[in-house]
Write an enzyme that holds these catalytic residues in place. Structure first.
Site, mmCIF file in Angstrom:
data_model
loop_
_atom_site.group_PDB
_atom_site.id
_atom_site.type_symbol
_atom_site.label_atom_id
_atom_site.label_comp_id
_atom_site.label_asym_id
_atom_site.label_seq_id
_atom_site.Cartn_x
_atom_site.Cartn_y
_atom_site.Cartn_z
ATOM 1 N N HIS B 62 94.176 -31.393 30.563
ATOM 2 C CA HIS B 62 93.760 -32.459 29.655
ATOM 3 C C HIS B 62 94.956 -32.923 28.840
ATOM 4 O O HIS B 62 95.991 -32.262 28.787
ATOM 5 C CB HIS B 62 92.609 -32.003 28.749
ATOM 6 C CG HIS B 62 92.956 -30.897 27.800
ATOM 7 N ND1 HIS B 62 93.319 -29.633 28.218
ATOM 8 C CD2 HIS B 62 92.998 -30.870 26.436
ATOM 9 C CE1 HIS B 62 93.552 -28.878 27.147
ATOM 10 N NE2 HIS B 62 93.371 -29.604 26.065
ATOM 11 N N HIS B 64 96.135 -33.095 25.814
ATOM 12 C CA HIS B 64 96.560 -32.663 24.488
ATOM 13 C C HIS B 64 97.991 -32.141 24.609
ATOM 14 O O HIS B 64 98.352 -31.509 25.610
ATOM 15 C CB HIS B 64 95.629 -31.578 23.931
ATOM 16 C CG HIS B 64 94.418 -32.153 23.239
ATOM 17 N ND1 HIS B 64 93.258 -31.443 23.045
ATOM 18 C CD2 HIS B 64 94.216 -33.378 22.674
ATOM 19 C CE1 HIS B 64 92.388 -32.209 22.398
ATOM 20 N NE2 HIS B 64 92.935 -33.373 22.164
ATOM 21 N N ASP B 66 99.733 -29.719 23.494
ATOM 22 C CA ASP B 66 100.071 -28.325 23.764
ATOM 23 C C ASP B 66 99.845 -27.949 25.229
ATOM 24 O O ASP B 66 100.143 -26.828 25.638
ATOM 25 C CB ASP B 66 99.318 -27.374 22.825
ATOM 26 C CG ASP B 66 97.803 -27.534 22.884
ATOM 27 O OD1 ASP B 66 97.323 -28.644 23.192
ATOM 28 O OD2 ASP B 66 97.094 -26.546 22.615
ATOM 29 N N HIS B 67 99.338 -28.902 26.014
ATOM 30 C CA HIS B 67 99.141 -28.669 27.447
ATOM 31 C C HIS B 67 100.036 -29.546 28.325
ATOM 32 O O HIS B 67 100.049 -29.367 29.538
ATOM 33 C CB HIS B 67 97.672 -28.901 27.829
ATOM 34 C CG HIS B 67 96.750 -27.888 27.220
ATOM 35 N ND1 HIS B 67 96.172 -26.871 27.933
ATOM 36 C CD2 HIS B 67 96.343 -27.714 25.931
ATOM 37 C CE1 HIS B 67 95.430 -26.123 27.128
ATOM 38 N NE2 HIS B 67 95.510 -26.623 25.903
ATOM 39 N N HIS B 143 85.293 -30.991 26.110
ATOM 40 C CA HIS B 143 86.257 -30.825 25.030
ATOM 41 C C HIS B 143 86.333 -32.144 24.262
ATOM 42 O O HIS B 143 85.637 -33.104 24.592
ATOM 43 C CB HIS B 143 87.622 -30.423 25.633
ATOM 44 C CG HIS B 143 88.621 -29.953 24.615
ATOM 45 N ND1 HIS B 143 88.323 -29.036 23.625
ATOM 46 C CD2 HIS B 143 89.934 -30.263 24.441
ATOM 47 C CE1 HIS B 143 89.407 -28.837 22.905
ATOM 48 N NE2 HIS B 143 90.390 -29.559 23.360
ATOM 49 N N HIS B 273 94.922 -18.738 25.617
ATOM 50 C CA HIS B 273 94.831 -19.868 24.694
ATOM 51 C C HIS B 273 94.300 -19.410 23.335
ATOM 52 O O HIS B 273 93.332 -19.940 22.808
ATOM 53 C CB HIS B 273 93.902 -20.949 25.298
ATOM 54 C CG HIS B 273 94.005 -22.288 24.615
ATOM 55 N ND1 HIS B 273 93.156 -22.658 23.600
ATOM 56 C CD2 HIS B 273 94.829 -23.338 24.801
ATOM 57 C CE1 HIS B 273 93.456 -23.890 23.201
ATOM 58 N NE2 HIS B 273 94.464 -24.322 23.914
#
Lengths: 327, 327
Positions: B62, B64, B66-67, B143, B273
């Protein structure tokens, strides 16, 4: 005045050196300025006392990934740390557009204002940005893409008290001197009313530090580098490697920047942004090769930066390696 | 089949845990697949035997930061390492647009083809991407932004030779057996002509691993998780913290994912995570709190991932922590 290296490798990170990022800070103060933000800069910060809420400004030298890919993550972490103060961001115009789309594509909500300044506005005689303790201006450099150096000049230096004059006028030392130093008007015990501004010496000369982006033409710094206390500049290759690679990469060799620094009378030269082909030791090409070559052409005070290293510039313009506060 | 954790923290990196990234690889093989690419993933790779030229596919769960903020730098380093093979990139549609603008804004020239696949095409019964050794399909999750899990199923498993039948037919072992195993037609010394395809047993059942993005509704994995050998899922918070934060973050607690895994009959559950508020030890909240809570609700084989840790899944579906090949 402290200069802290968060990353000293060019292009790709190595096990010991991260991508470009330098911090400038008044010694002992908490506000700081970041110059460039390679991927992993926020990771390096975890091992320093520098805090994201106290970051005053970020200056990006040019739009190559090894100098800016850490920016979205660092801003996101600043937001998650609860920062609400506006942050000044200086860089090429394309930076603003890239960040805007990155915020949109990755649903990033900063929660603080990014005050963007196009670096092109800071290259003239009048263009400067004032942050706590420093004025920031920019110098155009020469690289494959528009690249800039940033000059940091101390501001707000207090004038010194003219102690000799105070004594000559029979004004005794004590709390009064502090008020006079701040320029206040004061009534003495004997009834005299005196003005602090009459007892101030001129402020000391501000310290000046120049931190450059990628640049294959050090001569562009002529007229600035000689009067700076410290010049931080890339030395990506030794001359032999630079010659073999040809004009394409548009980087400086140790020889080219060292010769310029010698001619310009640079007092303190810190080299950084080393190609990963130069190892910290062992067989093959080493950082020591870059150092030797620079030393052969420059007799001033020379340093080759390592990650997480601090350089302290004192009031007399003396630059020394300082140990990092333990984390 | 190996599952390698490159980052296990959520939101921001810590001194011991980087942002999300997981590698999946056939044990002993060099090709590999990357799931998510938080900032600093390429730095983690420097401490593993995984090589960028052998990367087959990147799956982003996804959008975001941090990914995915490590993606531009990882691609740039792949290019600088001389990669020329096409690379499959699977993710939400916004990823393609963000990367295109990033390449343009930062003058990034990859020198290899990025074959982009919109993850939405992989969620149906027919949608899958084939890379060396695996088929990849996707599962929609829940999410704050569209998020997906990826299912990796082994492909190309060879049938076993039917040794009992070979012996019954008086075909002696030797180099001939190898040719028969490859399905070739072979003339024996006694003149018989036999076909290897008549001596193959059915291939073993392929191993299946599911690696999920952020998700507050594990029930969406029903019908998949029970038949997988391994489920990798977030457990960002303990239930007490999740309850205090409310529905906003849309993450799973240790309790919610553990309860689902127990109900679904998940054989091996790896949690990752973790919110940086959970430390690896010491006073205050710890990763151990998450582990205890998960254990209270799930009796299967449970692991809490650490950075640079490898899990080896053997042919019998047994999962064990393996030590990382020393760098």
């Amino acid at each position: 005045m402290d200069i802290l290296f968060l990353g000293t490798s060019s292009g790709t990170p190595t096990k010991t050196r991260n991508l470009s990022a330098v911090a400038v800070q008044k010694a002992g103060a908490r506000p700081w300025i970041l110059i460039d933000c390679g991927e992993g800069t926020q990771h390096r910060l975890l091992h320093t006392p520098l805090s994201l809420p106290r970051l005053q400004a970020i200056c990006i030298t040019h739009m190559h990934g090894d100098h800016c890919y850490g920016l979205p993550g660092l801003l996101a972490s600043a937001a998650m740390s609860g920062r609400s103060e506006p942050l000044t961001l200086i860089g090429p115009g394309a930076l603003r557009e890239w960040l805007a789309l990155t915020e949109q594509a990755t649903h990033l909500q900063l929660g603080f204002v990014l005050h963007f300044v196009d670096v092109a506005e800071l290259t003239g005689r009048q263009g400067q940005v004032l942050v706590e303790g420093f004025s920031i201006s920019a110098l155009p450099l020469s690289h494959r893409v528009p690249s800039f150096g940033y000059e940091f000049v101390e501001t707000g230096l207090p004038g010194k008290l003219d102690v000799a004059k105070l004594k000559a006028d029979n004004i005794e030392s004590g709390p009064l001197w502090g008020r006079l130093h701040r320029g206040e008007q004061v009534t003495l015990a004997d009834g005299r009313v005196i003005d602090g501004r009459d007892y101030q010496l001129a402020p000391e000369a501000p310290r000046r530090v120049i931190v450059c982006g990628d640049n294959d033409n050090p001569a562009l710094l002529a007229g600035h580098a000689g009067s700076a206390d410290v010049l931080v500049h890339e030395a990506t290759f030794t001359q032999a490697v630079a010659a073999r690679l040809g004009a394409g990469p548009q980087h400086s060799s140790a020889m080219s920047i060292a010769r310029f620094a010698a001619d310009a009378g640079v007092a303190n030269l810190i080299l950084t942004h080393f190609s990963p082909r130069y190892k910290d030791g062992g067989a093959g090409l080493t950082i020591g090769d870059i150092e030797q070559e620079a030393k052969a052409h420059y007799g001033g005070k020379l340093f080759l930066a390592r990650d997480l290293e601090v350089f302290h510039l004192d009031r007399e313009g003396e630059l020394r390696r300082a140990s990092y506060p333990s984390d």
